[in-house]
Design an enzyme around this catalytic site. Sequence first.
Site, mmCIF file in Angstrom:
data_model
loop_
_atom_site.group_PDB
_atom_site.id
_atom_site.type_symbol
_atom_site.label_atom_id
_atom_site.label_comp_id
_atom_site.label_asym_id
_atom_site.label_seq_id
_atom_site.Cartn_x
_atom_site.Cartn_y
_atom_site.Cartn_z
ATOM 1 N N SER A 26 0.908 -1.325 0.150
ATOM 2 C CA SER A 26 0.316 0.091 0.205
ATOM 3 C C SER A 26 0.999 1.007 -0.425
ATOM 4 C CB SER A 26 -1.038 0.045 0.696
ATOM 5 O OG SER A 26 -1.929 0.695 1.602
ATOM 6 N N LYS A 77 -13.727 -5.434 1.619
ATOM 7 C CA LYS A 77 -14.421 -4.063 1.767
ATOM 8 C C LYS A 77 -16.461 -4.216 1.825
ATOM 9 C CE LYS A 77 -11.809 -1.425 -1.106
ATOM 10 N NZ LYS A 77 -11.722 -0.806 -3.025
ATOM 11 N N ASP A 114 -14.453 5.843 -2.749
ATOM 12 C CA ASP A 114 -14.001 5.214 -4.069
ATOM 13 C C ASP A 114 -14.587 5.100 -4.962
ATOM 14 O OD1 ASP A 114 -11.887 3.293 -3.243
ATOM 15 O OD2 ASP A 114 -13.360 1.413 -2.776
ATOM 16 N N GLY A 139 -15.847 -4.838 -4.253
ATOM 17 C CA GLY A 139 -16.499 -3.893 -3.634
ATOM 18 C C GLY A 139 -15.856 -2.544 -4.740
ATOM 19 N N TYR A 229 -2.239 0.091 -9.564
ATOM 20 C CA TYR A 229 -1.407 0.584 -9.392
ATOM 21 C C TYR A 229 -0.093 0.468 -9.173
ATOM 22 C CZ TYR A 229 -1.833 1.048 -4.457
ATOM 23 O OH TYR A 229 -1.817 0.550 -2.561
ATOM 24 N N GLY A 250 -3.991 3.630 -12.045
ATOM 25 C CA GLY A 250 -4.403 3.812 -10.426
ATOM 26 C C GLY A 250 -4.392 5.275 -9.768
#
Length: 311
Positions: A26, A77, A114, A139, A229, A250
């Site tokens: 992340s 999610k 999102d 999600g 991404y 992304g």
Amino acid sequence: MSDITLQRHPDGQLTAGVIGWPVAHSKSPMLHRFWLEALGLDGDYVRLPVAPPRLHTVLKALPALGLAGVNITVPHKLIALKLADHVDLSALLIGSANTVVVADNGQTYAFNTDHAGFREPLDRRGITPASAVVIGAGGAARAVAWALDQMGVEQISFVNRSAAPARELAQICTDKGKRADVLELTPGMILPPADLVVNSSSLGMKGQPPLDVRLDSQRAGSLVYDLVYAPLETPLLAQARARGLPTIDGLDMLIGQAGAAFQMFYDADPPRHRDADLRTCLTSPSRSPSVAFGSGEGLGWDPSANAPGHA
């Protein structure tokens, strides 16, 4: 959000994080810390690697951990939506949550940013597609479908390996008067023509299976948008560029959805005028990953896992 008083860490900081499985990939800690530093705020943002069986325990423990909130990424999610004490209307309608805020009374509030993050680069470019192909049915796909509905897209094709979740999304769109169909994702398939092609799945991410589709039927001007991404230049985007098609990567969605979450976590607007500098920071190979919150072992952390998600 204006009526929620955020919980502060015992040391006075506003501390937030990202929950996923795995979550070592992340870029969210780097992103939020960039904004915190730019604004001179006393806060932090950490990784929380949480295995699916531990999600309920960890979300219920957020008040005790002193966190102001967390972002939620794959595969949590859909479940996070059901575990929060309160759910925002947009998250309820979408059916998934990517942000959970912790109030000073210990109550948790689920939101979905999102859909706004996905739509932001489209609105910025003045793009209003009439038709779309959405790869995936999780999600992120739910948020994408909701945003496309809000934008007035009339035709959506859902492409997924498993038919059942895609049919559910298609039915939701059909109930709203849209035209929607479901296609099985097969290796080497040629995607149907559309104004917009979106990959909302984990396929093509580092550590995940490749996304093996072809863009042969896409007409000139069709926009290809990959929410992945890591890597930033996915094979799907490379194929689109080779065909002269416009693309969105992304990081655009990552930054967009994070901006809304940042305001919730730190009660401050992120310095979006620094987006160019932020992208440079996020794509710099010299930037090393931040350390996760604690060892992670008590959360079911698998140190060898390295399959990325969306946050």
